[in-house]
Design a protein around this motif. Structure first.
Motif, PDB file in Angstrom:
ATOM      1  N   THR A  89     -12.862   4.741  -7.002  1.00 25.51           N
ATOM      2  CA  THR A  89     -13.348   5.906  -7.015  1.00 25.51           C
ATOM      3  C   THR A  89     -12.499   6.827  -7.997  1.00 25.51           C
ATOM      4  OG1 THR A  89     -14.479   5.387  -4.920  1.00 25.51           O
ATOM      5  CG2 THR A  89     -14.179   7.733  -5.652  1.00 25.51           C
ATOM      6  N   ARG A  90     -11.285   6.732  -7.380  1.00 31.86           N
ATOM      7  CA  ARG A  90     -10.200   7.450  -8.078  1.00 31.86           C
ATOM      8  C   ARG A  90     -10.264   6.977  -9.867  1.00 31.86           C
ATOM      9  NH1 ARG A  90      -8.957  12.232  -9.096  1.00 31.86           N
ATOM     10  NH2 ARG A  90      -6.812  12.757  -9.358  1.00 31.86           N
ATOM     11  N   GLN A 141      -9.482  -2.014  -6.897  1.00 27.55           N
ATOM     12  CA  GLN A 141     -10.136  -1.239  -5.844  1.00 27.55           C
ATOM     13  C   GLN A 141      -9.318  -1.020  -4.634  1.00 27.55           C
ATOM     14  OE1 GLN A 141     -11.033  -4.327  -6.848  1.00 27.55           O
ATOM     15  NE2 GLN A 141     -11.451  -5.738  -5.200  1.00 27.55           N
ATOM     16  N   THR A 160      -4.427   2.696  -3.703  1.00 32.52           N
ATOM     17  CA  THR A 160      -4.801   3.881  -3.090  1.00 32.52           C
ATOM     18  C   THR A 160      -5.049   4.777  -4.065  1.00 32.52           C
ATOM     19  OG1 THR A 160      -2.563   4.737  -2.829  1.00 32.52           O
ATOM     20  CG2 THR A 160      -3.285   3.523  -0.942  1.00 32.52           C
ATOM     21  N   ARG A 161      -5.543   6.133  -3.795  1.00 29.65           N
ATOM     22  CA  ARG A 161      -5.904   7.106  -4.798  1.00 29.65           C
ATOM     23  C   ARG A 161      -4.454   7.566  -5.326  1.00 29.65           C
ATOM     24  NH1 ARG A 161     -10.938   9.855  -4.767  1.00 29.65           N
ATOM     25  NH2 ARG A 161      -9.743  11.477  -5.361  1.00 29.65           N
ATOM     26  N   ARG A 162      -3.603   7.530  -4.487  1.00 31.95           N
ATOM     27  CA  ARG A 162      -2.046   8.009  -4.807  1.00 31.95           C
ATOM     28  C   ARG A 162      -1.658   7.072  -5.690  1.00 31.95           C
ATOM     29  NH1 ARG A 162       1.593  10.023  -0.257  1.00 31.95           N
ATOM     30  NH2 ARG A 162       0.550  11.845  -0.272  1.00 31.95           N
ATOM     31  N   LYS A 214       0.875  -1.191   0.200  1.00 29.73           N
ATOM     32  CA  LYS A 214       0.188   0.035   0.018  1.00 29.73           C
ATOM     33  C   LYS A 214       0.851   1.203  -0.020  1.00 29.73           C
ATOM     34  CE  LYS A 214      -0.998   0.217   5.214  1.00 29.73           C
ATOM     35  NZ  LYS A 214       0.406   0.691   5.391  1.00 29.73           N
ATOM     36  N   PHE A 218     -14.508   2.018  -3.102  1.00 31.86           N
ATOM     37  CA  PHE A 218     -13.384   1.831  -2.651  1.00 31.86           C
ATOM     38  C   PHE A 218     -12.551   2.822  -3.189  1.00 31.86           C
ATOM     39  CE2 PHE A 218     -15.148  -2.814  -3.091  1.00 31.86           C
ATOM     40  CZ  PHE A 218     -14.252  -3.283  -1.846  1.00 31.86           C
ATOM     41  N   PRO A 219     -11.433   3.368  -2.585  1.00 31.66           N
ATOM     42  CA  PRO A 219     -10.723   4.298  -2.913  1.00 31.66           C
ATOM     43  C   PRO A 219     -10.116   4.344  -4.187  1.00 31.66           C
ATOM     44  CG  PRO A 219      -9.876   3.685  -0.502  1.00 31.66           C
ATOM     45  CD  PRO A 219     -11.307   2.535  -1.280  1.00 31.66           C
TER      46      PRO A 219
END
Ligand SMILES: [Zn+2]
Length: 200
Positions: free
Chosen positions: A127-128, A88, A91-93, A64, A123-124
């Motif tokens: 979504t991103r 999913q 992380t967004r990053r 992560k 999920f982050p």
């Protein structure tokens, strides 16, 4: 120009089968595709397993805190395609880093994952991806009633549950999932979307 793709769907929609097929096609054409997935998903460990029985060890498990852009530059700079299973859980990053790979390194990235968790929340990572991917493709699957399934229902020992972490850690209880259309999801989980909004 390379693109960032997101193929999303409910569980059991055949995402892993598509990844394995895609990787096979690339290899047959003499190109090099790698398969990655976030390490948070423990169910198949280092393997991705499709429902129709095919499986393959992934090339890389993503931690992560991993910077995927740096990883690709140092280890996989000459690949033709990057496939990401269970996207999913990124992380967004990390999704932003995938976009950097696409734009700066001109390597296409195809991500496959769930749109929402068993509570109907994004999920982050997904979504991103829904926000920034060049191409979005829904992989459709069917609810028992015949409508398109959009949601995942969690079952523990065969009973529907509506509480718990979005990532289930396998314990002594047997967790399974079934998919549902919106109407059936609301019936099974007694979930009222509007109620949730009011309480957020
Ligand atoms: Zn239904």
């Amino acid at each position: 120009m390379a693109k960032l793709y997101f193929f999303y769907g409910a569980m059991n929609s055949g995402k892993t089968t598509r990844i394995l097929q895609c990787e096979y096609n690339y290899t047959e054409e003499g190109m090099h595709a790698i398969i990655m997935k976030p390490s948070i998903d423990t169910k198949g460990n280092e393997k991705i397993v499709s429902r129709i029985g095919a499986s393959k060890k992934v090339d890389y498990l993503i931690d992560k805190d991993e910077n995927i852009f740096d990883l690709i530059v140092s280890e996989y700079g000459n690949v033709d395609l990057i496939l990401v299973d269970e996207a999913q859980f990124l992380t967004r990053r990390q999704v932003n880093q995938l976009m950097d790979i696409v734009v700066d390194l001109d390597i296409p990235v195809m991500c496959y994952g769930l749109r929402t968790d068993f509570k109907g929340n994004g999920f982050p990572g997904s979504t991103r991806l829904l926000e920034i991917a060049h191409e979005l493709t829904e992989i459709k699957t069917i609810c028992k009633c015949g409508k398109k399934a959009m949601f995942n229902v969690r079952l523990i020992d065969g009973k529907v549950v509506t509480e718990g972490e979005s990532v289930a850690i396998d314990g002594k209880n047997k967790i399974s999932y079934t998919v549902a259309c919106c109407k059936c999801f609301r019936l099974k989980t007694n979930h009222k979307f509007d109620y949730e909004e009011k309480n957020n």
